[in-house]
Design an enzyme around this catalytic site. Structure first.
Site, PDB file in Angstrom:
ATOM      1  N   HIS A 257      -6.644   5.863  -7.362  1.00  0.00           N
ATOM      2  CA  HIS A 257      -7.495   4.536  -6.798  1.00  0.00           C
ATOM      3  C   HIS A 257      -6.675   4.501  -5.545  1.00  0.00           C
ATOM      4  CE1 HIS A 257      -3.818   2.653  -9.019  1.00  0.00           C
ATOM      5  NE2 HIS A 257      -3.887   1.946  -8.068  1.00  0.00           N
TER       6      HIS A 257
ATOM      7  N   CYS B 115       1.571  -3.885  -7.959  1.00  0.00           N
ATOM      8  CA  CYS B 115       1.564  -2.290  -7.486  1.00  0.00           C
ATOM      9  C   CYS B 115       1.105  -2.177  -6.273  1.00  0.00           C
ATOM     10  CB  CYS B 115       0.826  -1.479  -8.591  1.00  0.00           C
ATOM     11  SG  CYS B 115      -0.973  -1.810  -8.111  1.00  0.00           S
TER      12      CYS B 115
END
Length: 679
Positions: free
Chosen positions: A65, A193
């Protein structure tokens, strides 16, 4: 709002065998659906994110991603692999592949949808249904959540807590006396993250689920792309322990001070939440109060060991933590180097090198004399340079143990200057100060003393200890080592100087702004704290080599346009300016898209430039500036020749390697996408 995923974005028989091929196959579906505008540009962003940390998760899941300017709308493509594809998970290949694409400025609603999917991936029933599905339309609908929606993670945690409270109330009403003793253990957690899309929310869900299973009250703050909602201060105050599962810096850390802390990478929060909760309970039982480090570096990638003594996932590797501490100090020192070095260099350009011995401008300054202005610049720059070692030591200590370590760190750095231990003394003083403060913070103290510990007790004791060590124990040996290093640099000539130039050039170009690059740059900048002919040559070689990667890619995209996509050609135009300004990171998009061809090529060019710069005896007093400080460089024409030679070597190699792959004569279509896949 367009649908996040449609049947056209589902591939139930994904034939790709590598993660790059899988990402390309799913991305091609996004391009066909007009969700992605530039295939290779988007894949370069995916590869850059993958390089930060593998996106494989236990349970056979891969979630490549990224956020990218080449994405029109938040989009998800799903592929199911029969053979499995290695995405770096500890338990083996992934068969469920989710390619998540978010625009660079994705809105909160779409990111909330993506985060909801990330949470659902923690549900075994959901993944089992995906593995059994046969109709792409049904699978797309399932992923979109066209079924009874799950409650948001924090609401589920609170619901679980309410059930526990109801059970306790019932016990008490029945006459039990144990209700007061059954108050659940309370944990607050933060997850984050680098992109804040997937791992952030999966870790939150995993921790919450493990907490419910263990009878522990877990409240999670997700610091994701859509921002974050701070935990209620009352909840934080009532918590028995804290868990950070993060790969970027936790925001507003001071809220959690004074609590037992488990500090790990975000994947640890996903893969082993029960272990983290157990570790948090053990720390609370021992009364262990960990530091809340505040470094500039994001955490590493990996699980970590959860010991709470460092940043993120760096626990498992002392070398990684040490680099983080050192880079924290260097990052704060560099502005002093840049300002002081440029001022001194300008003073030499105006008044010559003898201006360094001019009288103090406080006693003698003539407004109309150029030499007076040169002396002023020199003395201001020298004053800035006087802070280099104390700032380095202070912020190394700060990176290790937060604000209480600043005073002993600065004191240790100042003593390093006093005993002539220089840059090496500053490094040691910072590490000593951080270690001493961390040791003091581990000593249990009464609650009434905690308020004065960070502002009085810790700085006082740590400064005394560090001062003793620097003055009496280690200062003189380090000064001797510093003098030996200085003599070695000054004595470099011939092949020895060339070899050092080669090594520095390779380091500057290997990761282009990464750890090796920073180590080489820190080595050069450290020499400017006490400049000698040898250290000035090193600084020149480092800056010259660091300019090669973006300049080489800019030249390559100019002379062989057909070998590059439209996006790469646009990046190439920007790389001219970035390279000329000594911003090595300008080559990262090219390296991320084609690392096996680009990185070796620019390393070879950097090695050539570093070797020639050292051989020519070029010197540099400014730590930055690129071609804009050429008038301040010793042997400027030979210096530019070294940069040109390295750029040509790197350009030739990258063109040769890219031209050797199997492509059609026109490797890029009109829209900038590849016609065929490179070998």
């Amino acid at each position: 709002m367009s649908e996040l995923i449609t049947a056209e974005l589902v591939d139930l028989d994904l034939s790709a065998t590598t993660k790059d091929a899988a990402a390309r196959s799913l991305a091609e579906r996004m391009v066909a659906a007009h969700r992605v505008t530039d295939l290779d540009g988007f894949l370069a962003d995916v590869a850059a994110r993958e390089a930060q940390m593998p996106t494989g998760l236990d349970g056979g899941i891969g979630i490549p991603h990224c956020r990218s300017e080449h994405v029109n709308a938040p989009t998800l493509a799903f592929g199911r692999s029969g053979a499995g594809i290695d995405f770096g998970a500890a338990d083996g290949p992934a068969d469920l592949i989710f390619l998540i694409a978010a625009p660079a400025g994705a809105d909160d609603d779409h990111l909330t949808i993506l985060s909801g999917l990330a949470r659902r991936l923690m549900d075994p029933e959901f993944t089992a249904t995906l593995r059994a599905g046969t109709d792409p339309r049904a699978v797309a609908a399932l992923i979109r959540g066209e079924e009874p929606p799950e409650e948001p993670e924090q609401e589920r945690v609170e619901a679980g807590n309410q059930e526990q409270e109801q059970a306790e109330t019932a016990t008490e009403a029945a006459g039990g006396t144990e209700a007061a003793e059954s108050v659940p253990f309370r944990i607050v957690a933060v997850t984050s993250c680098p992109t804040g899309i997937a791992h952030t929310y999966m870790a939150a869900e995993s921790l919450a689920a493990a907490g419910r299973a263990e009878g522990v009250e877990v409240t999670v703050e997700t610091q994701g792309s859509a921002g974050f909602k701070k935990l209620d201060p009352a909840v934080v105050a009532a918590a028995d322990a804290v868990i950070w599962a993060h790969d970027v810096e936790v925001r507003e850390k001071a809220r959690f001070r004074g609590k037992p802390l488990v500090d790990v990478g975000v994947k640890a929060g996903i893969n082993r939440p029960a272990e983290l909760i157990a570790e948090a309970r053990r720390k609370a039982e021992r009364g262990e109060i960990a530091t809340t480090p505040a470094t500039d570096q994001a955490s590493g990638s990996g699980d970590g060991d959860g010991n709470g003594n460092g940043s993120g996932a760096d626990h498992a590797h002392f070398g990684v933590r040490l680099r983080t501490y050192l880079m924290s100090g260097v990052s704060y020192m560099v502005p002093f180097v840049a300002a002081g070095g440029l001022l001194i260099a300008l003073s030499f350009a105006i008044g010559g090198y003898e201006i360094a011995s001019a009288k103090s401008v406080a006693d003698h300054f003539v407004w109309g004399e150029a030499d007076s202005w040169a002396a002023l610049l020199n003395q201001i720059g020298s004053a800035a340079f006087g802070f280099l070692v104390p700032v380095l030591a202070g912020y190394i200590a700060y990176g290790m143990a937060d604000r209480p370590a600043l005073v002993p760190g600065f004191v240790g750095g100042a003593i390093a200057l006093t005993v002539n231990a220089g840059f090496l003394g500053g490094l040691v003083a910072g590490l000593l100060a951080g270690a001493v403060v961390m040791a003091i913070q581990r000593v249990p103290v009464h609650a009434t003393l905690r308020g004065i510990m960070p502002v009085l007790v810790i700085p006082l004791i740590a400064s005394a200890v560090v001062g003793f060590l620097m003055f009496i124990v280690v200062g003189k040996p380090i000064a001797s080592l510093q003098n030996a290093l200085t003599d070695w640099l000054n004595g470099l000539s011939g092949s020895n100087a060339v070899i050092l130039g080669v090594v520095l050039g390779l380091m500057m170009c290997f990761d282009m702004g990464g750890p090796l690059n920073k180590v080489a740059y820190a080595f050069a900048v450290g020499g400017l704290a006490d400049p000698t002919p040898g250290s000035l040559k090193v600084m020149a070689a480092v800056m010259a080599a660091g300019m090669v990667p973006p300049l080489a890619m800019a030249l390559a995209t100019t002379v062989r346009k057909r070998l590059f996509t439209k996006t790469e050609r646009e990046n190439g135009r920007a790389a001219w300016v970035l390279g000329a300004s000594f911003i090595t990171e300008g080559a990262i998009p090219f390296a991320a898209a084609d690392p096996l061809r680009v990185i070796p090529s620019v390393m070879a060019g950097g090695a050539v430039t570093g070797a020639l710069s050292m051989a020519f005896g070029a010197t540099l007093r400014a730590p930055h500036g690129g071609v804009f400080v050429v008038p301040l460089i010793g042997e400027p024409f030979l210096y530019l020749l070294a940069i040109a030679a390295g750029t040509l070597v790197a350009t030739a190699l990258v063109v040769l390697l890219k031209g050797a792959r199997r492509t059609t004569p026109e490797a890029a279509g009109a829209d900038g996408s590849r016609v065929t896949v490179a070998a």
